[in-house]
Write an enzyme that holds these catalytic residues in place. Structure first.
Site, short mmCIF file in Angstrom:
data_model
loop_
_atom_site.label_atom_id
_atom_site.label_comp_id
_atom_site.label_asym_id
_atom_site.label_seq_id
_atom_site.Cartn_x
_atom_site.Cartn_y
_atom_site.Cartn_z
CB ALA A 66 -59.01 -15.75 21.58
N GLY A 112 -55.11 -16.34 18.16
CA GLY A 112 -55.42 -14.98 17.72
C GLY A 112 -54.20 -14.08 17.72
CD GLU A 115 -56.45 -16.54 13.85
OE1 GLU A 115 -57.15 -17.14 13.02
OE2 GLU A 115 -56.82 -16.31 15.03
CD GLU A 135 -56.50 -21.06 16.77
OE1 GLU A 135 -56.43 -19.83 16.75
OE2 GLU A 135 -55.55 -21.81 16.40
#
Length: 258
Positions: A66, A112, A115, A135
């Site tokens: 991200a 992300g 994900e 993260e």
């Protein structure tokens, strides 16, 4: 439709969606998430699309995470809203599409990005791919479904190791762990994704949508997957594709699904 952060292309019955932010290693920001939502929605609603291939531009990254600059100053409530909106708009949205999504992981799939790949229905990776959820090294946790989908795919123990160490794993380890379906050389990646998409396109789109709904039901709290399977099995009998498929079998020919 014109996009700034992604590109799309239709080839026969396969729709291609490419995250196109090479200078940012294809990192996800709010604008990219919105564009991806719109692109997936349009592809899923297009009756001529039977499969979607998702990838990243270039050879270095699928999606490297991200865009941290967007939320570095967020507080608790902002963080909750960010995760809730992202999950609803993109990650859960992809998982519940009626059109199969094949993630062609061409390099780094981190945070992300991983994900996003896990929300897809089928994952293939290049042999230079690196996958991970880093993260906790930033003081947060995966917020776009990573803690849930990773454990579903690789098991609780391996998911705990990946998440708590913030480490990356190789494409080969990802395949051995069940995180990706296939690993091939970088130059063969799209050809493999297209081969799988081609096989999907030969089958009943209605039946595939029903099957995907039934499989997903097993991972939905409060839903009996067996009951969903029974319902969707019955629904298939009311479609023209069922008539064509069974007629083709009896007549010993290939079915022609429109």
């Amino acid at each position: 439709m014109s996009y700034e952060n992604i590109t799309t292309e239709q080839k026969e019955r396969v729709h291609y969606i490419t995250v196109n932010r090479p200078k940012q290693m294809n990192a996800l920001n709010k604008a990219t998430i919105q564009e991806l939502h719109e692109a997936f929605k349009a592809a899923d609603e297009d009756g001529g699309t039977r499969a979607i291939i998702l990838t990243g531009s270039g050879e270095k990254a699928f999606v490297a995470g991200a865009d941290i600059k967007e939320f570095a100053d967020f507080d608790t409530e902002n963080g909750k809203a960010l995760a809730a909106e992202g999950q609803k708009k993109l990650f859960d949205f992809i998982e519940n599409l009626s059109t199969p999504v094949i993630a062609a992981v061409n390099g780094f799939a981190l945070g992300g990005g991983l994900e996003l790949a896990m929300a897809s229905h089928i994952r293939v990776a290049s042999n230079n791919a690196k996958l991970g959820l880093p993260e906790v090294s930033l003081g947060v946790i995966p917020g776009y479904g990573g803690t849930q989908r990773l454990a579903q795919l690789v098991g609780r123990g391996k998911a705990m190791e990946m998440i708590t160490t913030a480490g990356m794993i190789s494409a080969d380890d990802a395949q051995n762990w069940g995180l990706v379906n296939h690993v091939v050389a970088q130059e063969d990646l799209m050809a493999l994704a297209e081969k799988i998409a081609g096989k999907i396109c030969n089958n009943s789109g209605n039946a595939i949508a029903s099957a995907m709904k039934a499989v997903n039901a097993n991972y939905t709290d409060g839903v009996d997957g067996f009951e969903v399977e029974i319902t969707e099995f019955g629904n298939c009998f009311g479609t023209e594709e069922f008539v064509e498929g069974t007629a083709a079998f009896v007549e010993k020919r290939k079915p022609s699904f429109k």
